[in-house]
Design an enzyme around this catalytic site. Sequence first.
Site, short mmCIF file in Angstrom:
data_model
loop_
_atom_site.label_atom_id
_atom_site.label_comp_id
_atom_site.label_asym_id
_atom_site.label_seq_id
_atom_site.Cartn_x
_atom_site.Cartn_y
_atom_site.Cartn_z
N ALA A 18 2.05 1.67 -3.53
CA ALA A 18 0.95 2.12 -4.39
C ALA A 18 0.65 3.60 -4.18
O ALA A 18 0.51 4.36 -5.14
CB ALA A 18 -0.31 1.27 -4.13
N GLU A 19 0.55 4.03 -2.93
CA GLU A 19 0.24 5.44 -2.67
C GLU A 19 1.39 6.34 -3.09
O GLU A 19 1.16 7.45 -3.59
CB GLU A 19 -0.11 5.68 -1.21
N SER A 20 2.61 5.88 -2.95
CA SER A 20 3.76 6.69 -3.40
C SER A 20 3.70 6.91 -4.90
O SER A 20 3.92 8.02 -5.39
CB SER A 20 5.07 6.01 -3.00
N VAL B 42 0.83 -1.20 0.00
CA VAL B 42 0.00 0.00 0.00
C VAL B 42 0.87 1.26 0.00
O VAL B 42 0.56 2.23 -0.70
CB VAL B 42 -1.00 -0.02 1.18
N SER C 131 0.70 9.27 -5.71
CA SER C 131 0.97 10.65 -5.29
C SER C 131 1.95 11.34 -6.24
O SER C 131 1.75 12.49 -6.62
CB SER C 131 1.51 10.67 -3.86
#
Length: 121
Positions: A42-44, A39, A47
């Site tokens: 994925a968020e990195s 996660v 973003s």
Amino acid sequence: MSHLGMKIIESTPDKVVMTMPVDARTHQPIGLLHGGASVALAESAASLASLLNLQSEEKTAVGLEINANHIRAVREGLVTATATPIHRGASTMVWDVRITNERDQLVCISRCTVAIINRKK
């Protein structure tokens, strides 16, 4: 990102590709890739992709919501996240992030919603 060994491989407004090693930094207690590490990757990626799409230096991007389905276990090696846009709006962006192993098998699929906010002065 550096604490988990993440590296940016490709970064354009239409696609961000990042890698992360599967090792002691990213394992859960029984030696598998930790879902939270997936996660974080994925968020990195989502973003960074959002930041590359901003039209103003007065704006920035922050994670608003993320979900993830963990499909396949990984014990070692390298995983690769590829973020592609679903929606690119003025106040939110939504990214599809697919994480694969070294054999290009799907490990995790994630959808990340990113809020576009005013940058603090």
